[in-house]
Design a protein around this motif. Structure first.
Motif, PDB file in Angstrom:
ATOM      1  N   SER A  14      -2.794 -10.472  11.324  1.00 20.26           N
ATOM      2  CA  SER A  14      -2.771 -10.415  10.183  1.00 20.26           C
ATOM      3  C   SER A  14      -2.900  -8.619   9.959  1.00 20.26           C
ATOM      4  O   SER A  14      -2.182  -8.295   9.392  1.00 20.26           O
ATOM      5  N   MET A  15      -3.847  -7.847  10.044  1.00 23.36           N
ATOM      6  CA  MET A  15      -3.720  -6.784  10.302  1.00 23.36           C
ATOM      7  C   MET A  15      -2.653  -6.102  10.424  1.00 23.36           C
ATOM      8  O   MET A  15      -1.509  -4.955  10.049  1.00 23.36           O
ATOM      9  N   ALA A  18       0.502  -7.136   8.490  1.00 30.05           N
ATOM     10  CA  ALA A  18       0.375  -6.054   7.492  1.00 30.05           C
ATOM     11  C   ALA A  18       0.632  -4.660   6.956  1.00 30.05           C
ATOM     12  O   ALA A  18       1.545  -3.639   6.863  1.00 30.05           O
ATOM     13  N   THR A  19       0.734  -3.862   8.211  1.00 33.71           N
ATOM     14  CA  THR A  19       0.406  -2.178   8.981  1.00 33.71           C
ATOM     15  C   THR A  19       1.882  -2.886   9.291  1.00 33.71           C
ATOM     16  O   THR A  19       2.768  -1.391   8.439  1.00 33.71           O
ATOM     17  N   THR A  21       4.463  -3.917   7.635  1.00 30.37           N
ATOM     18  CA  THR A  21       5.600  -4.172   6.734  1.00 30.37           C
ATOM     19  C   THR A  21       5.510  -3.371   5.653  1.00 30.37           C
ATOM     20  O   THR A  21       6.258  -2.682   5.079  1.00 30.37           O
ATOM     21  N   LEU A  22       4.180  -2.461   5.464  1.00 21.15           N
ATOM     22  CA  LEU A  22       4.030  -1.830   5.183  1.00 21.15           C
ATOM     23  C   LEU A  22       4.428  -0.207   5.195  1.00 21.15           C
ATOM     24  O   LEU A  22       5.221   0.446   4.903  1.00 21.15           O
TER      25      LEU A  22
END
Length: 126
Positions: A14-15, A18-19, A21-22
Motif C-alpha cells: 500500500s505504501m 501510494a508513493t 501514484t504521488l
C-alpha cells in the motif's frame, strides 16, 4: 506469525502504491524537453543573427526562448529556437494542437469561462 506477514506485506505494498501514484502525478505536469543542434545558429553568410548568443557562455548562463517554430509542431509537441542557437522540444502526454481546415497545427484553447448559473458545472470551454 502468518497473519503478521500478510498484514506487513499488505502495508508495504500500500505504501509503495501510494508513493508511486504521488510521484507520477507530480511529473505529469512537466513537459519532456530535448535540446538539439540548430541550423539557425549562423546565417548563410557565416555571421550569427543578433538574437543568438556566442558559444562561449558563462557557466550560469541559461539559454532563453527566442521564438516557437510553428512549422515543427505536432499534435503533442512544440519546438522552440533558443538564444544559443539550439532547439528545445517540449513534448506533452496529451494533445496540445489540432489541425485546422488548412492542415496547419493550431493551439488548443482550453480556457475556462463562467457559464450560465443554471448549468450544473458552472464553467465551459471558451
Amino acid at each position: 506469525m502468518k497473519k503478521f506477514a500478510v498484514k506487513f506485506t499488505a502495508l508495504l505494498l500500500s505504501m509503495l502504491l501510494a508513493t508511486q501514484t504521488l510521484s507520477s502525478m507530480a511529473y505529469a505536469a512537466q513537459p519532456s524537453i530535448f535540446v538539439t543542434d540548430s541550423p539557425y545558429s549562423s546565417s548563410a553568410d557565416g555571421t550569427k543573427p543578433d538574437n543568438v548568443q556566442d558559444s562561449a557562455e558563462p557557466k550560469d548562463f541559461q539559454a532563453q526562448i527566442v521564438t516557437e517554430l510553428p512549422e515543427k509542431r505536432t499534435e503533442n509537441t512544440k519546438t522552440f529556437l533558443m538564444s544559443n542557437g539550439t532547439f528545445m522540444l517540449a513534448a506533452y502526454n496529451e494533445p496540445i494542437h489540432y489541425k485546422d481546415s488548412n492542415s496547419i497545427w493550431q493551439d488548443i484553447d482550453n480556457t475556462l469561462t463562467r457559464s450560465e448559473p443554471d448549468r450544473l458545472c458552472g464553467f465551459s470551454v471558451a
